[in-house]
Design an enzyme around this catalytic site. Structure first.
Site, PDB file in Angstrom:
ATOM      1  N   HIS A  73       6.313  -5.436  11.285  1.00  0.00           N
ATOM      2  CA  HIS A  73       5.675  -4.114  11.344  1.00  0.00           C
ATOM      3  C   HIS A  73       5.271  -3.829  12.789  1.00  0.00           C
ATOM      4  O   HIS A  73       4.130  -3.530  13.101  1.00  0.00           O
ATOM      5  CB  HIS A  73       4.469  -4.052  10.399  1.00  0.00           C
ATOM      6  CG  HIS A  73       3.948  -2.669  10.154  1.00  0.00           C
ATOM      7  ND1 HIS A  73       3.042  -2.068  11.013  1.00  0.00           N
ATOM      8  CD2 HIS A  73       4.178  -1.785   9.155  1.00  0.00           C
ATOM      9  CE1 HIS A  73       2.737  -0.863  10.545  1.00  0.00           C
ATOM     10  NE2 HIS A  73       3.430  -0.671   9.428  1.00  0.00           N
ATOM     11  N   ASP A 124       6.057   4.289   4.806  1.00  0.00           N
ATOM     12  CA  ASP A 124       6.923   3.263   5.385  1.00  0.00           C
ATOM     13  C   ASP A 124       6.912   1.973   4.582  1.00  0.00           C
ATOM     14  O   ASP A 124       7.632   1.022   4.936  1.00  0.00           O
ATOM     15  CB  ASP A 124       6.574   2.997   6.854  1.00  0.00           C
ATOM     16  CG  ASP A 124       5.103   2.734   7.116  1.00  0.00           C
ATOM     17  OD1 ASP A 124       4.263   3.351   6.449  1.00  0.00           O
ATOM     18  OD2 ASP A 124       4.784   1.926   8.014  1.00  0.00           O
ATOM     19  N   HIS A 125       6.159   1.951   3.484  1.00  0.00           N
ATOM     20  CA  HIS A 125       6.102   0.756   2.635  1.00  0.00           C
ATOM     21  C   HIS A 125       6.581   0.999   1.206  1.00  0.00           C
ATOM     22  O   HIS A 125       6.793   0.032   0.470  1.00  0.00           O
ATOM     23  CB  HIS A 125       4.683   0.190   2.614  1.00  0.00           C
ATOM     24  CG  HIS A 125       4.231  -0.295   3.953  1.00  0.00           C
ATOM     25  ND1 HIS A 125       4.239  -1.622   4.314  1.00  0.00           N
ATOM     26  CD2 HIS A 125       3.786   0.378   5.044  1.00  0.00           C
ATOM     27  CE1 HIS A 125       3.808  -1.747   5.568  1.00  0.00           C
ATOM     28  NE2 HIS A 125       3.534  -0.539   6.021  1.00  0.00           N
ATOM     29  N   HIS A 179       0.832  -1.203   0.000  1.00  0.00           N
ATOM     30  CA  HIS A 179       0.000   0.000   0.000  1.00  0.00           C
ATOM     31  C   HIS A 179       0.863   1.247   0.000  1.00  0.00           C
ATOM     32  O   HIS A 179       2.082   1.188   0.181  1.00  0.00           O
ATOM     33  CB  HIS A 179      -0.962   0.015   1.189  1.00  0.00           C
ATOM     34  CG  HIS A 179      -0.329   0.136   2.531  1.00  0.00           C
ATOM     35  ND1 HIS A 179       0.488  -0.834   3.066  1.00  0.00           N
ATOM     36  CD2 HIS A 179      -0.398   1.118   3.478  1.00  0.00           C
ATOM     37  CE1 HIS A 179       0.889  -0.476   4.274  1.00  0.00           C
ATOM     38  NE2 HIS A 179       0.367   0.725   4.545  1.00  0.00           N
ATOM     39  N   HIS A 238       1.498   3.875   1.942  1.00  0.00           N
ATOM     40  CA  HIS A 238       1.976   4.612   3.104  1.00  0.00           C
ATOM     41  C   HIS A 238       3.491   4.642   2.999  1.00  0.00           C
ATOM     42  O   HIS A 238       4.111   3.636   2.605  1.00  0.00           O
ATOM     43  CB  HIS A 238       1.544   3.956   4.410  1.00  0.00           C
ATOM     44  CG  HIS A 238       0.261   4.483   4.969  1.00  0.00           C
ATOM     45  ND1 HIS A 238      -0.603   3.706   5.719  1.00  0.00           N
ATOM     46  CD2 HIS A 238      -0.307   5.731   4.914  1.00  0.00           C
ATOM     47  CE1 HIS A 238      -1.649   4.435   6.082  1.00  0.00           C
ATOM     48  NE2 HIS A 238      -1.493   5.658   5.611  1.00  0.00           N
TER      49      HIS A 238
END
Length: 283
Positions: A246, A68-69, A64, A66
């Site tokens: 995570h 941090d990804h 996705h 966001h």
């Protein structure tokens, strides 16, 4: 190449601090195929530290949008290119990644043009191809079959992924609130890698972050999964092993492995991995 998953970055959220782990990224090695799953900050160094030549990069899957990804998706591709990449790379994920890539190329256009002209490198833009994931249809990556399932991670679209080949299966939960349907999606998997948070540690994390308000706490509670619920899903799915990734939080010395173990003990007694950067999990 032995079958395994390497957890390259195991921190939930985009911030890093002194002594903290890196945001989310993973390397799946199955049936001779390597797949990078998520590209949080630190993914490039994480891959190199696992012994992977960046010029061999060919498949990336993003859960996705966001930061941090996928913050380091562009830098990973660019660094692989200057490290010798000359073969195509396919990036699978939600809508929006191609737009991100267009803007990344624009931000680096001077450097890219100079390296093509001055160093004779191939056109970077032409090496990278994007495929939008359709959760109603599976897809293949070399010998792997892949299924996707939309998760509960408002306000963005996020996917869990199940990778299968030669009788082995690995499931990445992506980011999600507690979702009983995940048990059916992960049923019988050799390894479930599930996001997790410790509820008792969240107030201290809020105070440490310092520039969010009650909306941040509301986001955690409506969009992420408590460790106990991840354990409940693993038990219901009958998976062979559970890894928590995570982690929210991953870098508070007041909450270590004992607290994470205690949080899942009532629901999970099987093989368990508490993620840390660089961890290799055999399949």
């Amino acid at each position: 190449m032995t079958d395994h998953v390497a957890l390259l970055g195991t921190k939930g959220g985009p911030a890093i601090r002194t002594g903290s782990t890196n945001p989310t990224s993973n390397l799946l090695c199955l049936s001779g195929q390597r797949v990078v799953v998520d590209c949080g900050l630190g993914v490039t160094r994480g891959l190199v530290d696992q012994g992977m030549a960046l010029k061999d990069l060919d498949q990336i899957v993003i859960t996705h949008l966001h930061s941090d990804h996928y913050l380091e998706l562009g830098p990973l591709l660019h660094t692989a290119w200057v490290a010798g990449l000359k073969t195509p790379v396919t990036v699978h994920g939600p809508e929006g990644l191609a737009e991100y890539w267009t803007h990344f190329l624009a931000s680096m256009q001077n450097d890219i043009a100079i390296r093509i002209e001055d160093e004779g490198r191939p056109d970077l833009a032409g090496l990278v191809h994007f495929k939008v994931v359709d959760p109603t249809r599976g897809f293949t990556i070399g010998p792997l079959t892949v299924r996707a399932m939309a998760t509960l991670h408002p306000p963005v679209t996020c996917y869990a992924y199940r990778f299968e080949s030669a009788g082995k299966s690995v499931v990445f939960s992506g980011d999600t609130s507690y979702m009983p349907e995940m048990a059916a999606f992960a049923a019988g998997a050799d390894l479930l890698i599930h996001e997790a948070m410790l509820g008792e540690a969240l107030p201290a994390l809020m105070a440490r972050i310092g520039n969010g308000d009650d909306r941040l706490m509301h986001h955690w509670l409506r969009a992420h999964t408590l460790a106990a619920d991840a354990a409940r899903i693993a038990a219901a799915a009958g998976v062979k092993a559970l890894a928590l990734n995570h982690l929210i939080p991953s870098d508070d010395p007041a909450f270590g492995e004992a607290e994470w173990q205690a949080s899942i003990a009532a629901d999970w007694s099987g093989p368990f991995y508490l993620g840390h950067d660089g961890m290799r999990i055999p399949l």
